[in-house]
Design a protein around this motif. Structure first.
Motif, PDB file in Angstrom:
ATOM      1  N   GLY A  15      11.520  34.568  -3.899  1.00  0.00           N
ATOM      2  CA  GLY A  15      12.698  34.392  -2.892  1.00  0.00           C
ATOM      3  C   GLY A  15      13.804  33.852  -3.445  1.00  0.00           C
ATOM      4  N   THR A  16      15.174  34.177  -3.219  1.00  0.00           N
ATOM      5  CA  THR A  16      16.257  33.640  -3.876  1.00  0.00           C
ATOM      6  C   THR A  16      16.370  32.407  -3.184  1.00  0.00           C
ATOM      7  N   ALA A  17      15.898  31.699  -2.515  1.00  0.00           N
ATOM      8  CA  ALA A  17      15.957  30.375  -1.957  1.00  0.00           C
ATOM      9  C   ALA A  17      14.508  29.637  -2.388  1.00  0.00           C
ATOM     10  N   TYR A  58      15.966  28.905  -8.047  1.00  0.00           N
ATOM     11  CA  TYR A  58      16.728  29.736  -7.232  1.00  0.00           C
ATOM     12  C   TYR A  58      16.844  30.934  -8.013  1.00  0.00           C
ATOM     13  N   THR A  59      15.810  31.279  -8.650  1.00  0.00           N
ATOM     14  CA  THR A  59      15.548  32.591  -9.687  1.00  0.00           C
ATOM     15  C   THR A  59      16.083  32.348 -11.047  1.00  0.00           C
ATOM     16  N   LYS A  60      17.036  31.344 -11.331  1.00  0.00           N
ATOM     17  CA  LYS A  60      17.605  31.006 -12.881  1.00  0.00           C
ATOM     18  C   LYS A  60      16.501  31.103 -13.817  1.00  0.00           C
ATOM     19  N   THR A  61      15.659  30.278 -13.880  1.00  0.00           N
ATOM     20  CA  THR A  61      14.561  30.257 -14.954  1.00  0.00           C
ATOM     21  C   THR A  61      13.689  31.183 -14.904  1.00  0.00           C
ATOM     22  N   ASP A 111       7.571  46.217 -20.298  1.00  0.00           N
ATOM     23  CA  ASP A 111       7.176  46.715 -19.108  1.00  0.00           C
ATOM     24  C   ASP A 111       7.336  45.399 -18.396  1.00  0.00           C
ATOM     25  N   ILE A 112       8.787  44.985 -17.974  1.00  0.00           N
ATOM     26  CA  ILE A 112       8.755  43.501 -17.228  1.00  0.00           C
ATOM     27  C   ILE A 112       9.783  43.950 -15.926  1.00  0.00           C
ATOM     28  N   THR A 113       9.045  43.693 -14.669  1.00  0.00           N
ATOM     29  CA  THR A 113       9.666  43.969 -13.535  1.00  0.00           C
ATOM     30  C   THR A 113       9.991  42.721 -12.862  1.00  0.00           C
ATOM     31  N   GLU A 114      11.425  42.583 -12.468  1.00  0.00           N
ATOM     32  CA  GLU A 114      11.762  41.525 -11.447  1.00  0.00           C
ATOM     33  C   GLU A 114      11.980  41.958 -10.176  1.00  0.00           C
ATOM     34  N   THR A 115      11.597  41.290  -9.202  1.00  0.00           N
ATOM     35  CA  THR A 115      11.753  41.362  -7.667  1.00  0.00           C
ATOM     36  C   THR A 115      12.443  40.304  -6.850  1.00  0.00           C
ATOM     37  N   TYR A 116      13.313  40.185  -6.531  1.00  0.00           N
ATOM     38  CA  TYR A 116      13.967  39.042  -5.596  1.00  0.00           C
ATOM     39  C   TYR A 116      14.386  39.405  -4.391  1.00  0.00           C
ATOM     40  N   TYR A 117      13.819  38.541  -3.202  1.00  0.00           N
ATOM     41  CA  TYR A 117      13.951  38.690  -1.733  1.00  0.00           C
ATOM     42  C   TYR A 117      15.113  38.013  -1.272  1.00  0.00           C
TER      43      TYR A 117
END
Length: 309
Positions: free
Chosen positions: A250-252, A258-261, A276-282
């Protein structure tokens, strides 16, 4: 679909009894097994909803209670204590034993490692040591490289451990680790509000005696020791380049800054040739995305990622 559920114990090389919980879909051609490495101060059965969701889609699930957690803790005094020596690495080797059992039970299936929070740090170390043994890795609520902070934290934990003992429960170390986690939470009606926007989920966590307990000085020492050895260039280069990795948060979520690292970790993986690296942020999501208000969306996204591979 009927699901076979079972809880049993596996004895590790050092004599530790580790509780293992399994969810196996009946009469299914099982192509995937997900092995779950849970977070700090929680336990594997908290992932039952997720496990049953995967089972309904033909995926078997193995989830063990880390030593010092859940049913692996022989007594209340053992909660939050990993081992007398090399606790973090012992947890990594426990995970390896569970994954070996997955392979023995389903030799034709692909094994996906799922790690959340503390369990994701264990999973990162596992990848750096044994990536050839898994077909993919999912990192939930994780964090990326913070080597100076880890080293400083380890020295502080070492001092507390030396003067107070490895089993001493240090409010100071706990505060040092978590005191800032509520900073961006608008409502501070619970010290665990940073876990989820779902107030009922937070209340359930808060009321559970096997959740949110104060960990020992030994645990904080082992954790920071493990983190100070993870993310080093020579170790990351050992990860096989074609290992698929999904990082989601989550972005919080304060754990990954808060996703930075997390974004920094994904960049490091790519820089080292991982393809094959996937990032998903909610947006607005907090630390436990599987217990968030949009958990169904998160589950569906995980299934889609697995199925695509």
């Amino acid at each position: 679909m009927k699901i076979d559920t079972k809880s049993d114990y596996i004895v590790m090389e050092d004599g530790a009894r580790i509780a293992l919980h399994t969810w196996i879909p009946q009469n299914a051609d099982i192509k995937y097994v997900v092995a779950i490495s849970h977070g700090m101060a929680e336990y594997a059965l908290r992932y039952e909803r997720f496990a049953r969701f995967l089972c309904k889609n033909g995926i078997a699930v193995y989830a063990h209670d880390h030593r010092g957690h859940g049913q692996s803790a022989a007594s209340e005094e053992d909660l939050g204590f990993l081992a007398e020596k090399d606790g973090f690495q012992r947890v990594v080797l426990d995970l390896r034993r569970i994954i070996q059992k997955c392979r023995g039970d389903f030799p034709e299936a692909k094994i996906i490692l799922f790690g959340h929070s503390f369990g994701s740090f264990v999973a990162q170390s596992y990848m750096e040591q044994f990536s050839a043994e898994i077909a993919g890795c999912i990192l939930s609520g994780t964090a990326g490289p913070r080597l100076p902070l880890s080293i400083i934290g380890n020295r502080v934990a070492a001092l507390v451990k030396t003067f107070k003992g490895a089993r001493y429960r240090s409010k100071f170390l706990d505060k040092l680790s978590f005191s800032s986690y509520l900073d961006r939470i608008p409502e501070k009606d619970s010290p665990f509000a940073w876990l989820s926007r779902d107030k009922d989920a937070v209340k359930k966590y808060e009321a559970d005696p096997l959740c949110g307990f104060l960990c020992t000085a030994g645990f904080f020492y082992d954790l920071t020791d493990g983190l100070s050895r993870t993310h080093r260039a020579k170790n990351i280069r050992k990860i096989k380049n074609d290992l698929p990795v999904l990082l989601f948060a989550g972005t919080a979520d304060p754990v990954g800054s808060y996703t930075k690292t997390i974004r920094a970790l994904a960049a490091v993986y790519r820089k080292n040739g991982m393809s094959d690296i996937t990032e998903t942020y909610y947006e607005g999501g907090r630390h436990e995305m599987l217990n968030e208000v949009n958990y169904a969306e998160v589950q569906a996204d995980i299934l889609k990622w697995i199925s695509a591979r």
